[in-house]
Design a protein around this motif. Sequence first.
Motif, PDB file in Angstrom:
ATOM      1  N   THR A   1     -24.701  48.639  13.594  1.00 13.82           N
ATOM      2  CA  THR A   1     -24.204  49.639  14.544  1.00 13.82           C
ATOM      3  C   THR A   1     -22.727  49.447  14.860  1.00 13.82           C
ATOM      4  O   THR A   1     -22.184  48.358  14.742  1.00 13.82           O
ATOM      5  CB  THR A   1     -24.970  49.539  15.878  1.00 13.82           C
ATOM      6  N   TRP A   2     -22.123  50.523  15.287  1.00 11.07           N
ATOM      7  CA  TRP A   2     -20.719  50.492  15.668  1.00 11.07           C
ATOM      8  C   TRP A   2     -20.559  51.051  17.060  1.00 11.07           C
ATOM      9  O   TRP A   2     -21.102  52.080  17.386  1.00 11.07           O
ATOM     10  CB  TRP A   2     -19.876  51.300  14.693  1.00 11.07           C
TER      11      TRP A   2
ATOM     12  N   PHE B   1     -17.981  42.125  11.862  1.00 14.04           N
ATOM     13  CA  PHE B   1     -18.036  43.395  11.130  1.00 14.04           C
ATOM     14  C   PHE B   1     -16.670  44.056  11.184  1.00 14.04           C
ATOM     15  O   PHE B   1     -15.996  44.028  12.222  1.00 14.04           O
ATOM     16  CB  PHE B   1     -19.098  44.311  11.734  1.00 14.04           C
ATOM     17  N   ILE B   2     -16.236  44.612  10.063  1.00 10.32           N
ATOM     18  CA  ILE B   2     -14.919  45.248   9.993  1.00 10.32           C
ATOM     19  C   ILE B   2     -15.073  46.666   9.463  1.00 10.32           C
ATOM     20  O   ILE B   2     -15.726  46.889   8.436  1.00 10.32           O
ATOM     21  CB  ILE B   2     -13.963  44.447   9.080  1.00 10.32           C
ATOM     22  N   TYR B   3     -14.479  47.608  10.170  1.00  9.64           N
ATOM     23  CA  TYR B   3     -14.524  49.002   9.760  1.00  9.64           C
ATOM     24  C   TYR B   3     -13.296  49.317   8.919  1.00  9.64           C
ATOM     25  O   TYR B   3     -12.172  49.030   9.313  1.00  9.64           O
ATOM     26  CB  TYR B   3     -14.564  49.902  11.005  1.00  9.64           C
ATOM     27  N   VAL B   4     -13.519  49.880   7.736  1.00  8.76           N
ATOM     28  CA  VAL B   4     -12.420  50.165   6.820  1.00  8.76           C
ATOM     29  C   VAL B   4     -12.389  51.658   6.513  1.00  8.76           C
ATOM     30  O   VAL B   4     -13.366  52.209   6.006  1.00  8.76           O
ATOM     31  CB  VAL B   4     -12.593  49.351   5.514  1.00  8.76           C
ATOM     32  N   ASP B   5     -11.284  52.310   6.851  1.00 13.48           N
ATOM     33  CA  ASP B   5     -11.139  53.740   6.574  1.00 13.48           C
ATOM     34  C   ASP B   5     -10.479  53.912   5.205  1.00 13.48           C
ATOM     35  O   ASP B   5      -9.329  53.510   5.020  1.00 13.48           O
ATOM     36  CB  ASP B   5     -10.275  54.373   7.675  1.00 13.48           C
ATOM     37  N   PRO B   6     -11.213  54.488   4.226  1.00 10.88           N
ATOM     38  CA  PRO B   6     -10.670  54.579   2.858  1.00 10.88           C
ATOM     39  C   PRO B   6      -9.360  55.369   2.803  1.00 10.88           C
ATOM     40  O   PRO B   6      -8.522  55.119   1.941  1.00 10.88           O
ATOM     41  CB  PRO B   6     -11.774  55.304   2.080  1.00 10.88           C
ATOM     42  N   THR B   7      -9.137  56.287   3.733  1.00 14.54           N
ATOM     43  CA  THR B   7      -7.918  57.106   3.676  1.00 14.54           C
ATOM     44  C   THR B   7      -6.688  56.313   4.115  1.00 14.54           C
ATOM     45  O   THR B   7      -5.565  56.776   3.979  1.00 14.54           O
ATOM     46  CB  THR B   7      -8.046  58.341   4.588  1.00 14.54           C
TER      47      THR B   7
ATOM     48  N   SER C   1     -11.495  45.293  13.492  1.00 15.18           N
ATOM     49  CA  SER C   1     -12.567  44.354  13.813  1.00 15.18           C
ATOM     50  C   SER C   1     -13.470  44.921  14.898  1.00 15.18           C
ATOM     51  O   SER C   1     -12.989  45.400  15.928  1.00 15.18           O
ATOM     52  CB  SER C   1     -11.967  43.030  14.292  1.00 15.18           C
ATOM     53  N   HIS C   2     -14.765  44.862  14.662  1.00 14.25           N
ATOM     54  CA  HIS C   2     -15.721  45.325  15.656  1.00 14.25           C
ATOM     55  C   HIS C   2     -15.673  44.441  16.893  1.00 14.25           C
ATOM     56  O   HIS C   2     -15.773  44.899  18.021  1.00 14.25           O
ATOM     57  CB  HIS C   2     -17.129  45.296  15.049  1.00 14.25           C
ATOM     58  N   ARG C   3     -15.454  43.135  16.666  1.00 16.00           N
ATOM     59  CA  ARG C   3     -15.487  42.176  17.757  1.00 16.00           C
ATOM     60  C   ARG C   3     -14.277  42.316  18.675  1.00 16.00           C
ATOM     61  O   ARG C   3     -14.400  42.299  19.894  1.00 16.00           O
ATOM     62  CB  ARG C   3     -15.538  40.753  17.171  1.00 16.00           C
ATOM     63  N   THR C   4     -13.080  42.449  18.076  1.00 12.25           N
ATOM     64  CA  THR C   4     -11.870  42.415  18.904  1.00 12.25           C
ATOM     65  C   THR C   4     -11.251  43.788  19.108  1.00 12.25           C
ATOM     66  O   THR C   4     -10.425  43.972  19.996  1.00 12.25           O
ATOM     67  CB  THR C   4     -10.795  41.527  18.247  1.00 12.25           C
ATOM     68  N   GLY C   5     -11.618  44.740  18.256  1.00 12.64           N
ATOM     69  CA  GLY C   5     -10.984  46.047  18.345  1.00 12.64           C
ATOM     70  C   GLY C   5      -9.601  46.075  17.719  1.00 12.64           C
ATOM     71  O   GLY C   5      -8.934  47.104  17.725  1.00 12.64           O
ATOM     72  N   CYS C   6      -9.148  44.932  17.179  1.00  8.79           N
ATOM     73  CA  CYS C   6      -7.816  44.878  16.578  1.00  8.79           C
ATOM     74  C   CYS C   6      -7.862  45.377  15.143  1.00  8.79           C
ATOM     75  O   CYS C   6      -8.892  45.322  14.476  1.00  8.79           O
ATOM     76  CB  CYS C   6      -7.272  43.453  16.596  1.00  8.79           C
TER      77      CYS C   6
END
Lengths: 383, 383
Positions: free
Chosen positions: A66-67, A24-30, A44-49
Amino acid sequence: QRLRALFQYKPQNIDELMINAGDFIYVDPTHQCDVSEGWVVGTSHRTGCRGFLPENYTEKAHESDTWVKHREYVFVTASRSSTQTEREYNVKLNGEAHNPSMSRSGANVLSTQNAPLRRAVLVMRHGERVDQVFGKSWLQQCLTPDGKYYRADLNFPSALPKRKDSMKQFECDPPLSCCGIFQSRLIGEALLDQEVLVSYVYSSPALRCVQTAQHVLQGLELNQKVKIRVEPGLFEWTKWEASKVIPNFMTVAELAEASYNVDTSYRGNFPLSSLVPSESYEDYLSRSSAPLLLLFAFSGVSGVILIVGHGSSLAACTRPLMGLPSRDSSDFAQMVRKIPSLGMCFCEELKEQNKWQMVNPPVKTLTHGANAAFNWRYTIMED
Amino acid sequence: QRLRALFQYKPQNIDELMINAGDFIYVDPTHQCDVSEGWVVGTSHRTGCRGFLPENYTEKAHESDTWVKHREYVFVTASRSSTQTEREYNVKLNGEAHNPSMSRSGANVLSTQNAPLRRAVLVMRHGERVDQVFGKSWLQQCLTPDGKYYRADLNFPSALPKRKDSMKQFECDPPLSCCGIFQSRLIGEALLDQEVLVSYVYSSPALRCVQTAQHVLQGLELNQKVKIRVEPGLFEWTKWEASKVIPNFMTVAELAEASYNVDTSYRGNFPLSSLVPSESYEDYLSRSSAPLLLLFAFSGVSGVILIVGHGSSLAACTRPLMGLPSRDSSDFAQMVRKIPSLGMCFCEELKEQNKWQMVNPPVKTLTHGANAAFNWRYTIMED
């Protein structure tokens, strides 16, 4: 916005994110304002990178996922602006915007006739050596009682080169195994596929390195054009030599006679006679980087310089070029142990900024399994 | 009399003794009457085994060396008289009585034009397969989002053969890795060096086996002369197929179109449609040995028959030929696990005695190390 990776993506540049299928990857539109078409910046949710990733390797994730954690990742070496330019350049060159992962190698830039030849260094470790497979007693295993060489296992080379002193000298300076020749050849062919323009080749005086350089050049179809410069300064840290002496290397004349494609007119930057047993870490580092630093002092030098050395060469030759401090000598030993046969690193010059950066080598890694000895008698016959 | 081994000697025939440098060997002078020049019969102090060894690999031991144990070793398969004849024959052929270890391979006999062509079977396991290195998800790792193959690591093959159904079918029928191609080629070249006369080639329908056969034949320079007979009866015990289904093998027509050197007129002894999932051990054994037993029923068949199959084939194809009982199925599984890529066994016919014996294959083993993946970023750059 949350994405789910559909495929594995291996980073091609230092500012990219490693993703595995299912991540899972979190993407901030800003944060997406200065990102080129087809790419997003994500965490990356897995690595935090955090880093760039190709959007078409992902799908929208369900909102219910979930995050837990995410942290920032700071890019130290590569400056954003330069790699951004390079990405667009490559994508345009290849016309393959649908698949950015295929168009990210530095080699594409180097191979373009119209582009000025960027200076780069490809440092590689030699291929598999016979003693790595057959142990210290390898020579005893393949000599007949009257001292003739025979191939006791098919991974021993079909012959040993002729040398004027005793065969026994090969014990401290072992040749490549057949598998080591295969590895070197494969890397050379892959460099040719990527049209990497190698203009100079420097090798440690160790036989396994000269042989690796020879087979890489054969794969590159350059063995008639580029000659190997044997540079004693590129030899392994002598403190690590088990024998505690400097091996009797084959001379350049002997190598040439044995059909190695060596430059007999080249005089080493660091003379062989200056190699001393159990030298200090500082002495080792300074002689390892000197040949390259000297070479690049000449502005006429361009294209890719190939350095064939030892595991230690990967850091010792490149970190001074990038202005990075040397490591602690025990960290150094630990790092060197991780470097496989034909392990590579690649540095290119950013001329406009007067600095060097490390990027992905123009060819992929080489990963293969081991093959064990096998005795039919104990396996097939006995019950 | 006591001898001390100066060099390692690896047995070339079932009646010989394995010795390592430093081993003590007990030699009873009363047992040496029918032993040929340069050889002695001895009992190893280290292993307790008894057998022939080359005298010039040893020196006289000091009388003070102690002796604790020695036991008899009974030779089950090879009859003394036949191998004795063969030894003298070989030594004479090569004129190298000083070095018997070099003149013991069965291939020398086979390659002599005047000698009648002895019938023999060389059974080998296929080379390294991609999923062995990259795991079950190998295909996902080297497909782009739009389903195109790319070489994610240099050990993936440069291309996949074309097949009419989906690429996804390769998941149950994976190809060789680059290293597997290298292994197969090397064995073929070594067989050529030994002038082994291969007259027929049978392969399991698994792609990795057909590819192995292809590259062995290329190494043998026989790819224009001998065609591969794809024999469904040689496929792996279907109980071991992880997918629990019979893979959709490439058809012989597809293989031929993809430039594999297959015999399109050959009709399998065991039809593909008869391969059923989770077959019994007995069914597996009977279909594995049937093609060979049938082939040898024809007296016109001579020379070496090459069988390229799976680890299981080494025992399943040869033990019935030698009249040996099948093993317990759990011992069988344990045995198969020990067989490396290109693991081989070799059976030759003793026509005068109307039986088959297993002897050393005409080429040596192939032993090499693994090569790990390597990431320069975490190794060279980060502190």
